[in-house]
Design a protein around this motif. Sequence first.
Motif, PDB file in Angstrom:
ATOM      1  N   GLY A 155      26.133  22.909   8.025  1.00 31.50           N
ATOM      2  CA  GLY A 155      24.842  22.066   7.608  1.00 31.50           C
ATOM      3  C   GLY A 155      23.923  21.741   8.522  1.00 31.50           C
ATOM      4  N   ASP A 156      24.491  21.474   9.787  1.00 39.02           N
ATOM      5  CA  ASP A 156      23.480  20.863  10.947  1.00 39.02           C
ATOM      6  C   ASP A 156      22.559  21.738  11.325  1.00 39.02           C
ATOM      7  N   ALA A 157      21.183  21.528  11.529  1.00 37.47           N
ATOM      8  CA  ALA A 157      20.154  22.210  12.226  1.00 37.47           C
ATOM      9  C   ALA A 157      20.135  22.143  13.456  1.00 37.47           C
ATOM     10  N   VAL A 158      20.463  23.506  14.269  1.00 32.37           N
ATOM     11  CA  VAL A 158      20.451  23.471  15.825  1.00 32.37           C
ATOM     12  C   VAL A 158      19.426  24.370  16.259  1.00 32.37           C
ATOM     13  N   ARG A 159      19.043  24.109  17.664  1.00 34.08           N
ATOM     14  CA  ARG A 159      18.001  24.912  18.153  1.00 34.08           C
ATOM     15  C   ARG A 159      18.829  25.564  19.489  1.00 34.08           C
ATOM     16  N   THR A 160      18.860  26.912  19.630  1.00 38.49           N
ATOM     17  CA  THR A 160      19.448  27.692  20.711  1.00 38.49           C
ATOM     18  C   THR A 160      18.500  27.277  21.996  1.00 38.49           C
ATOM     19  N   SER A 161      19.457  27.323  23.027  1.00 40.34           N
ATOM     20  CA  SER A 161      18.850  27.278  24.373  1.00 40.34           C
ATOM     21  C   SER A 161      17.828  28.591  24.613  1.00 40.34           C
ATOM     22  N   THR A 162      16.750  28.207  25.678  1.00 38.42           N
ATOM     23  CA  THR A 162      15.872  29.104  25.938  1.00 38.42           C
ATOM     24  C   THR A 162      16.175  29.522  27.551  1.00 38.42           C
ATOM     25  N   ALA A 163      17.305  29.243  27.879  1.00 42.88           N
ATOM     26  CA  ALA A 163      17.509  29.785  29.444  1.00 42.88           C
ATOM     27  C   ALA A 163      17.872  31.031  29.332  1.00 42.88           C
ATOM     28  N   ASP A 164      17.513  31.618  30.685  1.00 41.62           N
ATOM     29  CA  ASP A 164      17.946  32.934  30.881  1.00 41.62           C
ATOM     30  C   ASP A 164      18.714  33.282  32.057  1.00 41.62           C
ATOM     31  N   PRO A 165      19.880  33.141  31.626  1.00 39.91           N
ATOM     32  CA  PRO A 165      21.040  32.955  32.907  1.00 39.91           C
ATOM     33  C   PRO A 165      21.008  34.142  33.580  1.00 39.91           C
ATOM     34  N   ALA A 166      21.091  34.186  34.962  1.00 37.36           N
ATOM     35  CA  ALA A 166      21.295  35.331  35.941  1.00 37.36           C
ATOM     36  C   ALA A 166      22.459  36.202  35.549  1.00 37.36           C
ATOM     37  N   GLY A 167      23.546  35.476  35.160  1.00 37.32           N
ATOM     38  CA  GLY A 167      24.818  36.122  34.613  1.00 37.32           C
ATOM     39  C   GLY A 167      25.121  36.602  33.356  1.00 37.32           C
ATOM     40  N   HIS A 168      26.340  36.824  32.979  1.00 38.89           N
ATOM     41  CA  HIS A 168      26.697  37.000  31.657  1.00 38.89           C
ATOM     42  C   HIS A 168      26.675  36.064  30.514  1.00 38.89           C
ATOM     43  N   THR A 169      26.309  36.178  29.423  1.00 45.66           N
ATOM     44  CA  THR A 169      26.019  35.014  28.527  1.00 45.66           C
ATOM     45  C   THR A 169      26.310  35.783  27.233  1.00 45.66           C
ATOM     46  N   ARG A 170      26.766  34.949  26.184  1.00 52.49           N
ATOM     47  CA  ARG A 170      26.845  35.649  24.791  1.00 52.49           C
ATOM     48  C   ARG A 170      25.989  35.200  23.778  1.00 52.49           C
ATOM     49  N   LEU A 171      24.717  34.527  24.280  1.00 54.65           N
ATOM     50  CA  LEU A 171      23.831  33.969  23.496  1.00 54.65           C
ATOM     51  C   LEU A 171      22.749  35.338  23.722  1.00 54.65           C
ATOM     52  N   PRO A 172      22.571  36.113  22.306  1.00 55.35           N
ATOM     53  CA  PRO A 172      21.883  37.198  22.568  1.00 55.35           C
ATOM     54  C   PRO A 172      20.429  36.702  22.674  1.00 55.35           C
ATOM     55  N   PRO A 187      37.227  29.126  25.765  1.00 57.34           N
ATOM     56  CA  PRO A 187      36.401  28.917  27.054  1.00 57.34           C
ATOM     57  C   PRO A 187      35.016  29.669  26.989  1.00 57.34           C
ATOM     58  N   LEU A 188      34.089  28.880  27.421  1.00 55.88           N
ATOM     59  CA  LEU A 188      32.778  29.437  27.564  1.00 55.88           C
ATOM     60  C   LEU A 188      32.878  30.706  28.268  1.00 55.88           C
ATOM     61  N   ALA A 189      32.342  31.681  27.601  1.00 54.11           N
ATOM     62  CA  ALA A 189      32.381  33.267  28.103  1.00 54.11           C
ATOM     63  C   ALA A 189      31.605  33.471  29.528  1.00 54.11           C
ATOM     64  N   ASP A 190      30.395  32.578  29.458  1.00 52.40           N
ATOM     65  CA  ASP A 190      29.559  32.612  30.830  1.00 52.40           C
ATOM     66  C   ASP A 190      30.456  32.276  31.878  1.00 52.40           C
ATOM     67  N   ASP A 191      31.312  31.359  31.796  1.00 51.33           N
ATOM     68  CA  ASP A 191      32.268  30.906  32.966  1.00 51.33           C
ATOM     69  C   ASP A 191      33.278  31.894  33.168  1.00 51.33           C
ATOM     70  N   ARG A 192      33.716  32.327  32.061  1.00 53.23           N
ATOM     71  CA  ARG A 192      35.031  33.237  32.477  1.00 53.23           C
ATOM     72  C   ARG A 192      34.457  34.692  33.030  1.00 53.23           C
ATOM     73  N   ALA A 193      33.016  35.077  32.689  1.00 51.90           N
ATOM     74  CA  ALA A 193      32.526  36.210  33.361  1.00 51.90           C
ATOM     75  C   ALA A 193      32.350  35.853  34.903  1.00 51.90           C
ATOM     76  N   ARG A 194      32.260  34.687  35.168  1.00 48.54           N
ATOM     77  CA  ARG A 194      32.121  34.693  36.742  1.00 48.54           C
ATOM     78  C   ARG A 194      33.451  34.249  37.239  1.00 48.54           C
TER      79      ARG A 194
END
Lengths: 197, 96
Positions: free
Chosen positions: B8-25, B43-50
């Motif tokens: 039910g919580d309203a959330v806003r997604t990040s606008t960051a455009d990371p140099a590496g892998h991310t799972r935020l489309p 575990p955060l996928a961005d970290d695992r990919a690094r």
Amino acid sequence: MSADHHGSSAISERVRHVEALLEARGLVDEGEIDRRIDEFLAGGSPANGARITARAWVDPDFRDRLLADANAAIRELGLSMSGGLQEQRLKVVANTEDEHNVVVCTLCSCYPIALLGPSPAWYKSEAYRSRVVRDPRGVLREFGLELPAGTRISVWDASAESRYMVVPRRPEGTDGMPEEELAGLVTRKGLIGTAAV
Amino acid sequence: MADRFAPGDAVRTSTADPAGHTRLPRYARGAVGRVVELAGHHPLADDRARGLPGTTQAVYHVRFAAADLFGDGDHAVTVELWEDYLEPADPRGGTP
């Protein structure tokens, strides 16, 4: 890169090279990766998804349990999502008169292999992955599925660790049909959401 | 650590455009949606990919109206997002 991201021979060469290095350094045994893949795929077939669907059609309590905790519910049918290295979370969503669900993995090609077998080529295509989130009604129409204007469409992007399956609506005129026969009506596309059943 | 968000919580997604892998489309960046349910802790996928172990954190199904992602469309898109990708949002579209 090719449009179907698993179809590139350059990538196949790199994979073979990495596999050879892993074997040369003793990190995996010869053929281990192929064996693991074979084990993972063994038993994976849309027939599993069809069985789950037919049970959900004939048993409303099972349907409720399936939508609440799919991993636990499918164990009642002797199925599981633990064919890989760890059990994957399964999220099952059911179509209704008002809402139609469709599954995609926009970032790669995540798919419930244990329940549906290997994914079809179109599921991995850039065209499907990029377009179905943007214009699902149009994409479904191209699949031959024309939904009533009043039907809401929910797209599920398998962007993280869960895998998804759709329970299609039970076709009209199937009252009293045995469960096994009902399972025979269910298609792989129906379980992804690109067909009615 | 306790989960930061609940259904039910309203959330806003990040606008960051990371140099590496991310799972935020990319199509779901900087958008306001609503948490549907918790989808486990991973575990955060961005970290695992690094090659990093990655901090284990909540992953949520977050539902967006197509119009909030693409400017038009009457459907909904549910994306599965790590807690790191999300900030609390005012459901009417502003920030609190």
